[in-house]
Design a protein around this motif. Structure first.
Motif, PDB file in Angstrom:
ATOM      1  N   ASP A  24       0.861  -1.168   0.000  1.00 50.80           N
ATOM      2  CA  ASP A  24       0.000   0.000   0.000  1.00 50.80           C
ATOM      3  C   ASP A  24       0.909   1.232   0.000  1.00 50.80           C
ATOM      4  N   ASP A  26       1.826   3.236   2.313  1.00 57.82           N
ATOM      5  CA  ASP A  26       2.772   3.320   3.422  1.00 57.82           C
ATOM      6  C   ASP A  26       3.932   2.353   3.235  1.00 57.82           C
ATOM      7  N   ASP A  80       7.490  -1.694   7.580  1.00 57.55           N
ATOM      8  CA  ASP A  80       6.039  -1.836   7.555  1.00 57.55           C
ATOM      9  C   ASP A  80       5.570  -3.287   7.417  1.00 57.55           C
ATOM     10  N   HIS A 104       3.056  -1.901  13.341  1.00 60.45           N
ATOM     11  CA  HIS A 104       2.066  -2.913  13.694  1.00 60.45           C
ATOM     12  C   HIS A 104       2.449  -3.575  15.021  1.00 60.45           C
ATOM     13  N   SER A 122       1.782   5.475  11.009  1.00 63.08           N
ATOM     14  CA  SER A 122       2.311   4.789   9.827  1.00 63.08           C
ATOM     15  C   SER A 122       3.801   4.581  10.018  1.00 63.08           C
ATOM     16  N   ASP A 156      -2.119   5.633   5.080  1.00 59.63           N
ATOM     17  CA  ASP A 156      -2.411   4.831   6.264  1.00 59.63           C
ATOM     18  C   ASP A 156      -3.330   5.527   7.259  1.00 59.63           C
TER      19      ASP A 156
END
Length: 318
Positions: A24, A26, A80, A104, A122, A156
């Protein structure tokens, strides 16, 4: 941790940067934004971007063809990507040192150095803060890097609408807009969609029927994709489709691929990433991904997600 990462960046002559599969903005923004920052700061270093290209994101950056020998004695940075299975190009382990930079939940730690900040909107936001921490050590930012990091943050945060957006996020975004890049052009590339996708989006909205719990379910099989001449990747354009609908608390997209069914989960309240982890996935409390092997397994996931929404409603009403 940031100081250690900066010192390793200064130490190594070859730096290879990875991100997750099915990227994506990000993923691209943090990967390529970090790459541009290092190139601008240390022009004599070899900086390479690894992974399979996604043509829909070519407006952000193009990636490099890397041979196995280039990994020898290199510093590898993965951006990421929460777990190792989702790293795009599994040669990331072949370097001399491995760094993980991610926002995350760190349920599957990997790497020699791990920089994880779940409070960041992000990974692109984290890369900008790495730049801020390394100014005294020679890190510099240019227009290309600023554009990439800004795109990652916008992507994000859902254009700064998601709960992950904080005052810190706006401060970073404000700093990035001081660089001379065309934000209108960037937004057009990020959010304009072809007519066939817009028509399909209209069909999805016309048929939405949230359950009593507030859960909405979208099942997109291969026949439906063929009917609208769509690929599974095209469906990412409308993953946020139900975000503005009052009666929807959470929603799940099932997209049938050749050998698996991809799952995208989104929420405006109920915590959904625990369900994602049960089905070969993970992510944020309000935005996660998973995968199932059959429509029967998809139905079981829906049941679990429905229970999460019901419990959320009970708690909210208490």
């Amino acid at each position: 941790m940031k100081e250690q990462i900066i010192q390793l960046i200064k130490e190594y002559n070859t730096i290879i940067i990875h991100r997750h599969v099915r990227p994506d903005p990000d993923a691209y923004g943090s990967q390529a934004g970090l790459g541009e920052m290092i190139k601008h700061s240390f022009p004599n270093k070899t900086v390479l971007l690894a992974g399979e290209e996604d043509p829909s994101l070519n407006y952000l950056s193009r990636l490099d063809n890397i041979n196995d020998d280039q990994y020898k004695g290199s510093l590898v940075i993965v951006c990421d990507t929460a777990n190792e299975e989702r790293v795009c190009d599994q040669r990331y382990k072949q370097g001399d040192k491995l760094i993980k930079i991610d926002h995350h939940p760190n349920r599957e730690p990997y790497g020699d150095i791990v920089l994880v900040d779940t409070d960041a909107s992000s990974t692109s936001e984290m890369i900008y803060e790495l730049y801020q921490a390394g100014k005294q050590e020679g890190l510099t930012l240019n227009q290309k890097s600023a554009r990439l990091l800004y795109a990652g943050i916008v992507g994000d945060t859902g254009r700064f609408l998601f709960p992950s957006t904080t005052g810190r996020t706006f401060e970073v975004a404000s700093d990035l807009t001081k660089y001379d890049f065309d934000r209108t052009e960037l937004y057009d590339n990020m959010y304009q969609i072809p007519l066939r996708i817009a028509k399909f989006k209209g069909e999805l909205l016309a048929n939405i029927e949230p359950r009593e719990s507030g859960l909405a379910v979208f099942k997109i099989d291969r026949n439906l994709l063929e009917e609208y001449n769509l690929t599974a990747d095209d469906t990412h354009a409308f993953v946020g489709i139900a975000g503005d609908i009052k009666d929807v608390l959470a929603w799940v997209f099932f997209v049938e691929e050749e050998d698996t069914i991809r799952v995208r989960l989104r929420s405006k309240g109920p915590v959904i990433n625990d369900v994602a982890f049960q089905y070969n996935g993970g992510g944020h409390p309000m935005a996660s991904g998973a995968k199932v092997s059959s429509w029967d397994e998809a139905d079981r996931l829906v049941q679990d997600l429905n229970q999460v929404c019901l419990k959320y409603n009970q708690t909210s009403q208490a």
